[in-house]
Design a protein around this motif. Structure first.
Motif, short mmCIF file in Angstrom:
data_model
loop_
_atom_site.label_atom_id
_atom_site.label_comp_id
_atom_site.label_asym_id
_atom_site.label_seq_id
_atom_site.Cartn_x
_atom_site.Cartn_y
_atom_site.Cartn_z
N GLY A 169 0.78 -1.22 0.00
CA GLY A 169 0.00 0.00 0.00
C GLY A 169 0.81 1.27 0.00
O GLY A 169 0.28 2.35 0.28
N GLN A 170 2.11 1.17 -0.33
CA GLN A 170 2.99 2.34 -0.34
C GLN A 170 3.40 2.73 -1.76
O GLN A 170 4.50 3.21 -2.01
N ALA A 171 2.47 2.56 -2.70
CA ALA A 171 2.77 2.85 -4.10
C ALA A 171 3.11 4.31 -4.32
O ALA A 171 3.94 4.64 -5.19
N PHE A 172 2.50 5.22 -3.56
CA PHE A 172 2.78 6.64 -3.78
C PHE A 172 4.25 6.95 -3.56
O PHE A 172 4.86 7.68 -4.34
N ASP A 173 4.84 6.38 -2.51
CA ASP A 173 6.26 6.62 -2.23
C ASP A 173 7.13 6.07 -3.36
O ASP A 173 8.11 6.70 -3.76
N VAL A 174 6.78 4.89 -3.87
CA VAL A 174 7.57 4.26 -4.93
C VAL A 174 7.46 5.07 -6.22
O VAL A 174 8.47 5.39 -6.87
N LEU A 175 6.24 5.44 -6.61
CA LEU A 175 6.02 6.11 -7.89
C LEU A 175 6.45 7.58 -7.85
O LEU A 175 6.70 8.18 -8.90
N LEU A 176 6.52 8.15 -6.66
CA LEU A 176 7.04 9.51 -6.55
C LEU A 176 8.54 9.52 -6.84
O LEU A 176 9.08 10.50 -7.33
N ARG A 177 9.18 8.40 -6.56
CA ARG A 177 10.62 8.28 -6.84
C ARG A 177 10.87 8.02 -8.32
O ARG A 177 11.71 8.66 -8.94
N ARG A 178 10.12 7.09 -8.90
CA ARG A 178 10.24 6.80 -10.33
C ARG A 178 9.02 6.03 -10.80
O ARG A 178 8.38 5.32 -10.02
N ASN A 179 8.71 6.16 -12.07
CA ASN A 179 7.52 5.49 -12.61
C ASN A 179 7.80 4.02 -12.89
O ASN A 179 8.81 3.67 -13.50
N LEU A 180 6.90 3.16 -12.45
CA LEU A 180 6.97 1.73 -12.76
C LEU A 180 5.79 1.28 -13.62
O LEU A 180 5.76 0.13 -14.05
N VAL A 181 4.82 2.16 -13.83
CA VAL A 181 3.59 1.78 -14.52
C VAL A 181 3.73 2.00 -16.02
O VAL A 181 3.87 3.14 -16.48
N THR A 182 3.71 0.93 -16.78
CA THR A 182 3.70 1.01 -18.24
C THR A 182 2.27 0.83 -18.71
O THR A 182 1.63 -0.19 -18.41
#
Length: 337
Positions: A169-182
């Protein structure tokens, strides 16, 4: 818009496919067939063509008509044809706005969907009613569809720790660092568009949807290859794995206005988060990302003079939280003015 009715979808989840094309006649037949043979058939394909000069739309229509006539349970095909090209992000914005399903799957013209793609990704969202978007890995293939021996996550260097963090549930922290969603691997709830539209300038549609989903309801990641992700010279956005030499060359490239552009994107994100009334802590993280980009944009042109401000920024922890850690530090120290 030109509606072209396929067969009824019955009582299954209503899934729309937002398929964007541009001169894609070479590969579009395989993609249409792979969409129409999903184990969870979609309700519709919204094909938004960005002023193609080839017969891409005609090929898509012909394949769809052939499959329908042969008895395949096809989704309806709806066509949007732009007289003037909008570009990738605006074309996808147009496509998703036209979708009517409760779930929307983003789709590129040149990939091949694995049969269980929609079933697994829609299923992931249905099993967790709070999450807004689910995405997955992809098998990289060449222009002929032959496997390249690696996956999208491997090419992007996605770590198990990042996957675990998203699933906690910590996707915001991960995606704020770099995009992983293609986008080609993503399915999201239509309700996400209430917060995500319009797509702001400078943001790729999938990167933006991922972050807004993470801020709104959450993101799920499925560590499974849901498509064959074709790599060829005409890719709008592709994936490639850089070796050591490639990383060094990239680090040495001129910095240009990269940090300034990232800063502009961060400001737009902050504005949208504030409008969404998300928790203050989430907005503060976005502000810290903006501060990081501002500090990087202000680095001196003279390399030796960058050492002290870069070390100070490294000590603050912001390189680790909002960039690629040590890799970002090396780039800022080595990059040409």
């Amino acid at each position: 818009m030109q509606p072209d009715q396929g067969n009824s979808m019955g009582g299954r989840p209503r899934v729309s496919v937002a398929l964007c094309t541009y001169n894609g006649s070479r590969f579009i037949e395989e993609q249409i067939r792979s969409i129409c043979t999903q184990t969870l058939p979609p309700h519709e394909i919204v094909l938004s063509d960005d002023a193609s000069s080839d017969n891409c739309v005609a090929v898509a229509r012909r394949v769809h008509e052939h499959l329908t006539a042969s008895g395949v349970e096809t989704p309806r095909l709806r066509l949007l044809q732009n007289p003037v090209a909008l570009g990738v992000t605006r074309n996808f914005e147009q496509a998703v706005k036209a979708c009517e399903g409760d779930y929307i799957a983003l789709c590129d013209q040149d990939d091949i969907w694995h049969p269980e793609k929609l079933a697994r990704l829609v299923g992931a969202l249905q099993s967790d009613g709070g999450r807004s978007l689910a995405h997955a890995d992809a098998r990289l293939v060449d222009s002929q569809g032959q496997p390249l021996g690696t996956t999208l996550f491997e090419a992007l260097g996605v770590s198990q720790a990042e996957i675990d963090q998203v699933q906690r549930g910590q996707a915001f922290d991960v995606l704020l660092r770099r995009n992983l969603v293609t986008g080609a691997t993503a399915v999201f709830r239509r309700t996400l568009l209430e917060r995500a539209l319009p797509f702001p300038e400078g943001w790729l549609h999938d990167e933006w949807l991922g972050l807004i989903a993470a801020a709104q309801g959450g993101v799920d990641v499925v560590a499974w290859c849901c498509i064959d992700y074709r790599q060829h010279g005409a890719n709008q956005v592709g994936a490639g794995k850089l070796g050591l030499v490639g990383r060094i060359r990239k680090a040495m490239q001129p910095r240009g206005d990269d940090a300034a552009r990232r800063g502009a994107k961060a400001r737009l994100l902050i504005e949208r988060l504030e409008a969404m009334a998300v928790p203050d802590a989430m907005v503060e993280k976005a502000r810290m990302r903006l501060l990081h980009q501002q500090r990087r944009a202000a680095l001196p042109r003279f390399r030796p003079a960058r050492v002290v401000p870069v070390v100070m920024e490294w000590a603050s922890g912001r390189y680790a939280r909002y960039d690629y850690g040590l890799q970002g530090v090396i780039r800022d120290l080595m990059a040409a003015p």
